[in-house]
Design a protein around this motif. Sequence first.
Motif, PDB file in Angstrom:
ATOM      1  N   SER A 109       0.838  -1.190   0.000  1.00  0.00           N
ATOM      2  CA  SER A 109       0.000   0.000   0.000  1.00  0.00           C
ATOM      3  C   SER A 109       0.879   1.248   0.000  1.00  0.00           C
ATOM      4  CB  SER A 109      -0.924   0.013   1.218  1.00  0.00           C
ATOM      5  OG  SER A 109      -0.185   0.098   2.425  1.00  0.00           O
ATOM      6  N   SER A 111       0.436   5.897   0.320  1.00  0.00           N
ATOM      7  CA  SER A 111      -0.463   7.023   0.575  1.00  0.00           C
ATOM      8  C   SER A 111      -0.325   8.079  -0.519  1.00  0.00           C
ATOM      9  CB  SER A 111      -0.146   7.653   1.935  1.00  0.00           C
ATOM     10  OG  SER A 111       1.113   8.319   1.887  1.00  0.00           O
ATOM     11  N   GLU A 182      -2.694  -1.006  -2.758  1.00  0.00           N
ATOM     12  CA  GLU A 182      -3.827  -0.424  -2.064  1.00  0.00           C
ATOM     13  C   GLU A 182      -3.533   1.041  -1.754  1.00  0.00           C
ATOM     14  OE1 GLU A 182      -6.729  -1.836  -1.475  1.00  0.00           O
ATOM     15  OE2 GLU A 182      -6.072  -3.707  -2.410  1.00  0.00           O
ATOM     16  N   GLU A 184      -3.830   3.987   0.813  1.00  0.00           N
ATOM     17  CA  GLU A 184      -4.003   4.084   2.261  1.00  0.00           C
ATOM     18  C   GLU A 184      -4.996   5.169   2.675  1.00  0.00           C
ATOM     19  OE1 GLU A 184      -0.118   4.609   3.857  1.00  0.00           O
ATOM     20  OE2 GLU A 184       0.598   2.620   3.237  1.00  0.00           O
ATOM     21  N   ASP A 185      -5.216   6.143   1.826  1.00  0.00           N
ATOM     22  CA  ASP A 185      -6.116   7.239   2.166  1.00  0.00           C
ATOM     23  C   ASP A 185      -7.575   6.826   1.995  1.00  0.00           C
ATOM     24  OD1 ASP A 185      -4.088   9.792   2.172  1.00  0.00           O
ATOM     25  OD2 ASP A 185      -3.549   8.296   0.664  1.00  0.00           O
TER      26      ASP A 185
END
Length: 225
Positions: A109, A111, A182, A184-185
Amino acid sequence: SLDRMRDLATVDDADLRGRVRLGIFTSMDIVDLTGVLRRFRQRHPLVAVELMTSPSGTTGLVQDLVAGRLDIAYTGLPAVPAGVEVAPLREMPFRVFTSADHRFAGRRSVSLTELADEPFIDTAHGFGNRIILDAALERLGIRRRIVAEMNDMPAVIRFASAGLGVGVVPDSGVRHDGTVLELEDAVDPLRIGLAMRTSPEPNRAVRTLARDIVAARVDVVAQAG
């Protein structure tokens, strides 16, 4: 909205005739539209169905719908104008697409803040996914650099997989050669629906095709369950 579309479409439609102008996305399989249209034509040969697209994506489709240039249309806008109802069809979460050799490729993941300095590939202004992501970036105070704008999301994923930038777009299941991570936010997913004006009331041909499209989505969900 789904119940209303079912109620509006009558059972006695063997002699259905008229014209339906449907606004679609050409690059995403929201439902089995070709199957829906094939069966619709077999049952209602006197109805002419015209398929239309918009270079400004879902924003253009909804504008055409409100202006009366379309009868029903796909939409991915977070909100639609008054007088338009939307029946849900599909929901797609945002994910991060990169090349297989990208510096983040080994992670699960990432961000948006970590991606802030990366070159981005995205869809053009007006697409629902672009509106959602731009709003999320604005909330975080991130100004990104977009190096390429595409007219469909699969193209974003292909170019990101080739290493020309990163793509943060909804995961529509498009096959690619890169890496997917993925996000993260907390970014709202892209919610695709079928939009129809509530006034003036759509004709019976429009209502019937809308019912068939929504029913195709419901059938897929039922089979998956």
